[in-house]
Scaffold this active site. Sequence first.
Site, PDB file in Angstrom:
ATOM      1  N   SER A 207      44.152  28.357  45.100  1.00  0.00           N
ATOM      2  CA  SER A 207      44.622  27.011  45.375  1.00  0.00           C
ATOM      3  C   SER A 207      45.504  27.187  46.772  1.00  0.00           C
ATOM      4  CB  SER A 207      45.504  26.250  44.296  1.00  0.00           C
ATOM      5  OG  SER A 207      46.447  27.384  44.152  1.00  0.00           O
ATOM      6  N   THR A 208      46.219  28.303  46.973  1.00  0.00           N
ATOM      7  CA  THR A 208      46.904  28.509  48.035  1.00  0.00           C
ATOM      8  C   THR A 208      46.139  28.982  49.383  1.00  0.00           C
ATOM      9  OG1 THR A 208      48.240  30.048  46.342  1.00  0.00           O
ATOM     10  CG2 THR A 208      49.107  30.020  48.782  1.00  0.00           C
TER      11      THR A 208
ATOM     12  N   ASP B 190      43.735  35.819  51.790  1.00  0.00           N
ATOM     13  CA  ASP B 190      43.384  35.557  50.307  1.00  0.00           C
ATOM     14  C   ASP B 190      44.766  35.580  49.206  1.00  0.00           C
ATOM     15  OD1 ASP B 190      41.723  35.412  48.073  1.00  0.00           O
ATOM     16  OD2 ASP B 190      40.933  37.263  48.356  1.00  0.00           O
TER      17      ASP B 190
ATOM     18  N   GLY C 107      42.197  35.421  39.048  1.00  0.00           N
ATOM     19  CA  GLY C 107      42.643  34.441  38.474  1.00  0.00           C
ATOM     20  C   GLY C 107      41.393  33.227  38.585  1.00  0.00           C
ATOM     21  N   GLY C 108      40.835  33.399  39.626  1.00  0.00           N
ATOM     22  CA  GLY C 108      39.695  32.524  39.804  1.00  0.00           C
ATOM     23  C   GLY C 108      38.305  33.045  39.660  1.00  0.00           C
TER      24      GLY C 108
ATOM     25  N   GLU D 264      35.843  39.143  46.695  1.00  0.00           N
ATOM     26  CA  GLU D 264      37.251  38.998  47.170  1.00  0.00           C
ATOM     27  C   GLU D 264      37.506  40.484  47.763  1.00  0.00           C
ATOM     28  OE1 GLU D 264      39.700  35.461  45.485  1.00  0.00           O
ATOM     29  OE2 GLU D 264      39.722  37.282  44.227  1.00  0.00           O
TER      30      GLU D 264
END
Length: 236
Positions: free
Chosen positions: A35-36, A90, A105-106, A112
């Site tokens: 989300s960030t 990221d 978390g995602g 990543e």
Amino acid sequence: MAENTDPVRVMKQEVGKAAAAKVKSNSIVGLGTGSTTAYAIEYLGERLRTGEIENIVGIPTSFQAEVLAKKYGIPLTSLDAVDSIDIAIDGADEVDPSKNLIKGGGAAHTREKVVDTLANLFVVVVDSGKLVDKLGSTFLLPVEVIPMAVTPVMRRLEKLGGKPELRMGVKKAGPVVTDQGNLVIDVKFEQIDNPAELEKTINNIPGVLENGLFVGVADVVLVGEIKEGKPVVFEI
Ligand code: 5RP
């Protein structure tokens, strides 16, 4: 950019903006997940649209990042087409004082890690609640596993002192399935004293694709905080 009054969301937006502001014209940019980072992707698109920067290509770390990049007009490429990545942006779930991270978390930590470790500059975007003295204090360690190996991998993780649980979907019956078609085991460790060693030990278990420990990868951490009701961003 959409108007937002919720202070936490505004703070995430400010951190995302600060990260996107670090991207220069003619760059290959690793686009993270979460989300960030979503705000960083949005603002990067805005900088491209207004002509503030030009000639950017993104390398997405997930289906989510790909969808957002397309939405905000950021051209995409793949790792087959580039020699290096100039900057990656990221998020993270925990950050320790040495800038080591827990991510995933995602459920996107495998891609990543590929993209973030290839970047000449890896910028992490978090809120101050993610800063911890020791990794594993607040967040479970995600481990991506091929489906047929879930049970033996869980047993091995227990032998390492962890408490593993299969990540289940929200608004989807059954387990979370990663962008690669694998499953995620979240592991509670009482404390992670040596993240570098644990990262290697877990990745050495047959059937494990990648775990969420990112050791010695982050260059810059941008931290958002709310002070006296206002969002502030600082760099560590
Ligand atoms: C996804 C990640 C995310 O970057 C991490 O979970 C942080 O997300 P958010 O900014 O939504 O808190 O590692 O796999």
